[in-house]
Motif scaffolding. Structure first.
Motif, PDB file in Angstrom:
ATOM      1  N   GLY A   1       0.819  -1.211   0.000  1.00 46.54           N
ATOM      2  CA  GLY A   1       0.000   0.000   0.000  1.00 46.54           C
ATOM      3  C   GLY A   1       0.848   1.253   0.000  1.00 46.54           C
ATOM      4  N   ASN A   2       2.087   1.122  -0.492  1.00 49.33           N
ATOM      5  CA  ASN A   2       2.997   2.278  -0.475  1.00 49.33           C
ATOM      6  C   ASN A   2       3.124   2.877  -1.873  1.00 49.33           C
ATOM      7  OD1 ASN A   2       4.242  -0.235  -1.120  1.00 49.33           O
ATOM      8  ND2 ASN A   2       6.271   0.694  -0.919  1.00 49.33           N
ATOM      9  N   ASP A   3       3.855   3.998  -1.973  1.00 47.47           N
ATOM     10  CA  ASP A   3       4.114   4.628  -3.265  1.00 47.47           C
ATOM     11  C   ASP A   3       5.276   3.881  -3.910  1.00 47.47           C
ATOM     12  OD1 ASP A   3       4.627   6.150  -5.432  1.00 47.47           O
ATOM     13  OD2 ASP A   3       4.896   8.041  -4.347  1.00 47.47           O
ATOM     14  N   LEU A   4       4.953   3.007  -4.851  1.00 48.02           N
ATOM     15  CA  LEU A   4       5.979   2.128  -5.419  1.00 48.02           C
ATOM     16  C   LEU A   4       6.969   2.890  -6.285  1.00 48.02           C
ATOM     17  CD1 LEU A   4       3.711  -0.865  -6.522  1.00 48.02           C
ATOM     18  CD2 LEU A   4       5.006  -0.628  -4.404  1.00 48.02           C
ATOM     19  N   SER A   5       6.576   4.090  -6.726  1.00 50.18           N
ATOM     20  CA  SER A   5       7.466   4.819  -7.638  1.00 50.18           C
ATOM     21  C   SER A   5       8.655   5.414  -6.884  1.00 50.18           C
ATOM     22  CB  SER A   5       6.691   5.908  -8.375  1.00 50.18           C
ATOM     23  OG  SER A   5       6.223   6.856  -7.452  1.00 50.18           O
ATOM     24  N   ARG A   6       8.575   5.492  -5.573  1.00 53.42           N
ATOM     25  CA  ARG A   6       9.715   6.011  -4.790  1.00 53.42           C
ATOM     26  C   ARG A   6       9.924   5.146  -3.550  1.00 53.42           C
ATOM     27  NH1 ARG A   6       7.878  11.957  -3.919  1.00 53.42           N
ATOM     28  NH2 ARG A   6       6.790  11.736  -5.861  1.00 53.42           N
ATOM     29  N   MET A   7      10.305   3.912  -3.801  1.00 53.98           N
ATOM     30  CA  MET A   7      10.432   2.950  -2.703  1.00 53.98           C
ATOM     31  C   MET A   7      11.910   2.785  -2.363  1.00 53.98           C
ATOM     32  SD  MET A   7       8.727  -0.830  -2.717  1.00 53.98           S
ATOM     33  CE  MET A   7       9.092  -1.007  -4.435  1.00 53.98           C
ATOM     34  N   SER A   8      12.238   2.794  -1.068  1.00 53.66           N
ATOM     35  CA  SER A   8      13.644   2.636  -0.684  1.00 53.66           C
ATOM     36  C   SER A   8      14.079   1.188  -0.897  1.00 53.66           C
ATOM     37  CB  SER A   8      13.830   3.004   0.788  1.00 53.66           C
ATOM     38  OG  SER A   8      13.255   1.994   1.594  1.00 53.66           O
ATOM     39  N   ASP A   9      15.400   0.993  -0.990  1.00 50.80           N
ATOM     40  CA  ASP A   9      15.924  -0.370  -1.120  1.00 50.80           C
ATOM     41  C   ASP A   9      15.494  -1.219   0.076  1.00 50.80           C
ATOM     42  OD1 ASP A   9      17.077   0.328  -3.447  1.00 50.80           O
ATOM     43  OD2 ASP A   9      19.145   0.395  -2.683  1.00 50.80           O
ATOM     44  N   GLY A  10      15.527  -0.592   1.263  1.00 53.23           N
ATOM     45  CA  GLY A  10      15.157  -1.320   2.477  1.00 53.23           C
ATOM     46  C   GLY A  10      13.718  -1.839   2.406  1.00 53.23           C
TER      47      GLY A  10
END
Ligand code: GLA
Length: 406
Positions: free
Chosen positions: A293-302
């Motif tokens: 449910g997150n913003d996949l276009s700016r996802m951290s490596d972690g």
């Protein structure tokens, strides 16, 4: 793994190969008649937890692209689900149109399918959705056919304003304590039947916050999954209130019918990495649908590593389809186990306290009195053979997730 499967199948007669392929594809082929809708918990992404009522066609497309680019699609996250607020107005014939943020739903579905993904949508049995948009009350068949014509693969059906109809039913039948419940089940069945009648396979996902134990009647209305609680938020407190309260529901889950403790918050920024690992670990032990449910276009490596840990996903998608449960709890220590195929067991050693601590279990308690091989899922490391008491040092609000097996 996939290569290996194909190599093994090379020596198998063609008819058998087709049979095996159908079996693998079964979750996508049939709507929810219990067993065939989703043999393992559905996985994908949903717009609500990050975008809520601001979501646009462009956001959905960029999520679909990100699922492919990041490798999430290939890890199993295939549903791209538009939640509430896509709806516009009905025309004179009662046909529902999407609003200006979604200019062409069929084109959006085609785009998602062209990426090797599946398209999910959202409605309510009430006149209005939870965000006040157009619901399906009185238009169930028409809406189901519209979804099928667009190429929808998944419907989340959210109680919302149908509660008003339930209150009316209770008032009209004061002597019948089940009047509201029966009306609600009938409303969910009506849409389940309408989806079935389209002939298009669609996963039917109930969202009514666990009212009147949907795990007992969900399969009878055609559902493959049902929410068990109210909404999740991006906080450790709310996430663990939900996750650790699922004890007892394990007997209602299995291939084609899943308890849904709500969508994932991993990557939304409100929890630490250890807390998000706890979130993922609990959800996979619970055999929960995994809808990021997150913003996949700016996802951290972690965050990517948490969502795409292959062993965690394998636990969630294990072919036995058995939901895990609590082994024991003592103070801040909470130990959960989930039986897996090939005689293995997933074990989650959770530390719910505010400082690091040791959390233990005895391998004998889970059927390995003579010892077993232990793998640490988050360290991605085989720990060798262990017997007797196993102790993990677990950070605050963290988890040690293990796969134990012969
Ligand atoms: C309810 C659901 C959420 C989300 C919103 C949309 O609160 O439980 O998951 O779908 O409605 O309005």
């Amino acid at each position: 793994m996939r290569m290996l499967t194909f190599r093994l199948l090379e020596n198998v007669p063609k008819a058998l190969r087709i049979g095996a392929a159908l079996l693998v594809a079964a979750p996508c082929l049939a709507r929810a008649d219990g067993l065939s809708a989703a043999l393992t918990p559905p996985m994908g992404w949903n717009s609500w937890n990050h975008f809520a009522g601001r979501v646009t066609d462009a956001d959905i497309r960029s999520a679909a692209e990100a699922l492919v680019r990041t490798g999430m699609r290939d890890a199993g996250y295939v549903y791209v689900n538009v939640d509430d607020t896509w709806q516009g107005k009905r025309d004179a014939q009662g046909v529902l149109h999407s609003n200006e943020r979604f200019p062409d739903m069929k084109a959006l579905a085609d785009f998602i399918h062209s990426k090797g993904l599946k398209f999910g949508i959202y409605s309510s049995p009430g006149a209005k959705t939870c965000a006040g948009y157009e619901g399906s009350l009185g238009h169930e068949t028409q809406d189901a056919q519209l979804y099928a014509s667009w190429g929808v693969d998944f419907l989340k059906y959210d109680l919302c304003s149908f509660r008003k109809e339930m209150q009316k039913a209770s008032a009209a039948h004061p002597g019948d304590p089940d009047a509201a419940k029966n009306l609600m089940i009938a409303a969910y069945k009506k849409m389940g039947d309408a989806l079935q009648a389209t002939g298009r396979p669609m996963i039917y996902s109930l969202c009514q916050y666990g009212v009147d134990e949907p795990w007992k009647w969900g399969p009878s209305v055609g559902a493959a999954m049902w929410r068990t609680t109210g909404d999740i938020h991006d906080s450790y407190g709310r996430m663990t209130d939900i996750g650790f309260s699922q004890e007892g529901l394990e007997k209602f889950a299995g291939p084609g019918q899943w308890n849904d403790p709500d969508m994932l918050e991993i990557g939304n920024g409100g929890m630490s990495a250890d807390e998000y690992r706890t979130h993922m670990s609990l959800w996979v032990i619970l055999a929960a649908p995994l809808l990021a449910g997150n913003d996949l276009s700016r996802m951290s490596d972690g965050d990517q590593h948490i969502l795409m840990n292959v062993d965690a996903i394998a636990i969630d998608q294990d072919s036995l389809g058995r939901q895990g449960s609590r082994l024991h709890q003592s103070g801040d220590q909470d130990v959960w186990t989930r039986p897996l195929s090939r005689g293995r067991v997933a074990v989650g050693l959770f530390n719910r306290g505010g400082s690091p601590r040791e959390v233990s279990f005895d391998l004998g308690e889970i059927g390995f009195a003579k010892g077993a091989a232990v793998r640490d899922v988050w360290k991605q490391k085989d720990l060798g053979s262990h017997s007797g008491v196993f102790t993990g040092t677990v950070p605050k609000h963290g988890v040690t997730l293990l796969i134990v097996g012969p």
